[in-house]
Design a protein around this motif. Structure first.
Motif, mmCIF file in Angstrom:
data_model
loop_
_atom_site.group_PDB
_atom_site.id
_atom_site.type_symbol
_atom_site.label_atom_id
_atom_site.label_comp_id
_atom_site.label_asym_id
_atom_site.label_seq_id
_atom_site.Cartn_x
_atom_site.Cartn_y
_atom_site.Cartn_z
ATOM 1 N N ASP A 270 -8.635 8.806 6.107
ATOM 2 C CA ASP A 270 -9.346 9.848 5.373
ATOM 3 C C ASP A 270 -9.048 11.227 5.949
ATOM 4 O O ASP A 270 -8.857 12.189 5.211
ATOM 5 N N SER B 60 -7.150 1.759 5.012
ATOM 6 C CA SER B 60 -8.287 2.667 4.921
ATOM 7 C C SER B 60 -8.800 2.932 6.325
ATOM 8 O O SER B 60 -8.304 2.364 7.292
ATOM 9 N N THR C 110 0.784 -1.211 0.000
ATOM 10 C CA THR C 110 0.000 0.000 0.000
ATOM 11 C C THR C 110 0.822 1.270 0.000
ATOM 12 O O THR C 110 1.887 1.339 0.575
ATOM 13 N N GLN D 1 -8.274 2.732 11.544
ATOM 14 C CA GLN D 1 -7.327 2.359 10.492
ATOM 15 C C GLN D 1 -7.358 0.848 10.351
ATOM 16 O O GLN D 1 -7.322 0.118 11.327
ATOM 17 N N GLY E 247 -1.243 4.689 0.224
ATOM 18 C CA GLY E 247 -2.532 5.355 0.000
ATOM 19 C C GLY E 247 -2.349 6.616 -0.812
ATOM 20 O O GLY E 247 -1.241 7.118 -0.947
ATOM 21 N N LYS F 72 -4.822 -2.155 0.727
ATOM 22 C CA LYS F 72 -4.573 -0.773 1.088
ATOM 23 C C LYS F 72 -5.125 -0.429 2.472
ATOM 24 O O LYS F 72 -6.038 -1.089 2.961
#
Lengths: 224, 267
Positions: free
Chosen positions: B71, B66, B31, B58, B33, B64
């Motif tokens: 965010d 997320s 990953t 998290q 992001g 990945k």
């Protein structure tokens, strides 16, 4: 570096040492017994038995100890418990630890036993049989005692390997020595004191095992 | 063993299997992001570390990272105009990485505490949290003190562990510190611990996950309110200012609230 954290958390360390020694000792004893039967199974004339034991050994020797611990603790034991005693609580992490270490030790011990037994001259077995002993008796009285002395160094190594492997049980929150050190390191954000202390204790334990216990046994059972 | 054809065969086998696996695994890239918006000052890419085992803040999804915090951080980077690169370090190595400089910023539901402030600098807070106690549905427990003598699961080195230590002592025998929250919840449902104490966000998330199981969540008012913040190495004012600037922006334009609603709405 603040070494006082070791004193503050001494209870955790002491409990950890006790559990580590206990886990290792019990797993060694159980593993030796199980391993003996598995090694005999591997050398048996019955194909089913031979295959089962071989698969068992390959499984435990061919996968990482950590994976075995996670599988046994989070998957296998809860499922078995769910079937046997619906609604009851699964046994604690320490129990999973005993099971995982013993099963793992058994696989390694089985190979040590097999090598030890096969290293004895086949003539010994033949001589015993011609004296009228049956296979089991000859195994018990003639082969195993001789094989045992040859296996002692290897058993000692396995003992030490187990002691070190028991540190992996920290991932399932078994209150052993490594769990104590990790917990202290995480809570206090001190790195050197807990880990160095832990390393020193393991070193003392392994040295004690290899120098005192294994040497002592070797002296006692030596044929020379 | 004779070294010869056998040896060659096994080598060929290993190589063959390896190539096969590599073939299957291609595209399964580790990953990173989506970074923040480009532009802004300089081209420095800040490495953001996290422990992606704390849903819904998290988590790892397929390949990945997320979650809520992810965010938030991406939005901050975008608003603050700096580039970031994600790294799933795990909890302990995250702090280690900050010390060593391999990680610039940490965001991992890290509660702002006095003890941590001694070693690191915190940004302003982006989330308000409180501890909840997870117990069996028919449990008589109403507050932390009722758990005396019982086995309590926590994630090691989190504030959940701290409240237990504060109440029952640093070396309380019933305290089980797990590496991650899911493990402790797992063992609660396996009956190995009598209760789990953790942040509301995570435990509420589980409530929605395991509807078929019987349990309840208890709020103990004696627990102090907690605030999550981003963490940097002490004295790293450059990163800190950028984070706070971005955070201020997304607080004002409602983006932070929007992300919150996305994860915790009507719960």
């Amino acid at each position: 570096m603040d070494w006082s954290v070791i004193y503050d958390y001494r209870e955790l360390f002491i409990r950890g040492i006790i559990y580590t020694v206990l886990l290792t000792a019990v797993a060694t004893v159980c593993g030796t017994f199980l391993g003996l039967f598995i090694s005999l199974g591997k050398m048996s004339s019955k194909r089913i038995l031979r295959w089962t034991c071989s698969i068992y050994v390959e499984l435990f020797r061919g996968t990482p100890m950590l994976v075995q611990i996670l599988l046994i603790h989070f998957a296998v034991i809860p499922s078995i418990w769910g079937i046997l005693y619906p609604g009851a609580n699964s046994p604690e992490a320490i129990y999973s630890g005993f099971v995982a270490l013993s099963l793992n030790a058994a696989a390694y011990m089985a190979e040590i036993f097999r090598a030890g037994i096969q290293s004895i001259d086949p003539g010994q077995m033949e001589a015993a049989r011609s004296l009228g002993m049956n296979k089991g008796l000859a195994m018990r009285q003639i082969i195993l005692p001789q094989a045992f002395t040859r296996m002692l160094p290897a058993i000692g190594n396995e003992f030490i390997a187990l002691l070190k492997d028991s540190s992996l049980l920290a991932v399932i929150a078994t209150p052993e020595l490594n769990y104590a050190a990790m917990n202290v390191a995480k809570s206090t954000l001190e790195r050197y004191p807990p880990y160095l202390t832990e390393a020193a204790v393991y070193l003392v334990l392994t040295l004690f095992l290899s120098r005192v216990v294994v040497r002592g046994l070797e002296k006692k059972y030596s044929t020379r | 063993m004779r070294i010869g054809t056998n040896w060659f065969k096994s080598l060929a086998l290993v190589v063959g299997v390896g190539v096969l696996l590599a073939g299957c695994g291609s595209g399964g890239q580790q990953t990173s992001g989506s970074g923040g918006a480009s532009g802004g000052s300089g081209d420095k890419v800040y490495v953001v570390g996290t422990d992606a085992a704390y849903p819904p803040f998290q988590m790892l999804e397929a390949d990945k990272i997320s979650g809520h915090d992810i965010d938030v951080m991406n939005a901050i980077a975008e608003a603050g105009g700096f580039k970031i690169e994600w790294k799933n370090t795990g909890w302990d190595p995250l702090f280690d990485g900050l010390d060593k400089g391999t990680v610039d910023i940490g965001i991992s539901s890290i509660t702002i505490t006095e003890k941590r402030k001694e070693k690191y600098d915190f940004s302003d807070s982006y989330f308000e949290a409180n501890q909840l106690i997870l117990v069996a549905e028919d449990s008589p427990v109403t507050k932390l003190a009722d758990l005396k003598g019982k086995k309590i699961g926590v994630q090691a080195a989190t504030t959940g562990e701290e409240v237990v230590k504060k109440a029952f002592g640093d070396t309380y025998e019933g305290l089980k510190g797990y590496d991650d929250m899911p493990s402790s919840v797992d063992d609660f449902f396996n009956g190995r611990v009598d209760a789990v104490i953790g942040d509301n966000g995570v435990l509420s998330y589980y409530v929605n996950k395991v509807k078929d199981k019987k349990f309840k969540l208890i709020k103990d008012d004696s627990f102090e309110k907690e605030f999550y913040g981003m963490i940097v190495k002490k004295g790293n004012t450059d990163a800190m200012n950028k984070i706070n600037e971005g955070l201020k922006k997304i607080k004002e334009n409602g983006k932070l609230q929007e992300i919150y609603n996305q994860y915790f709405d009507n719960k």
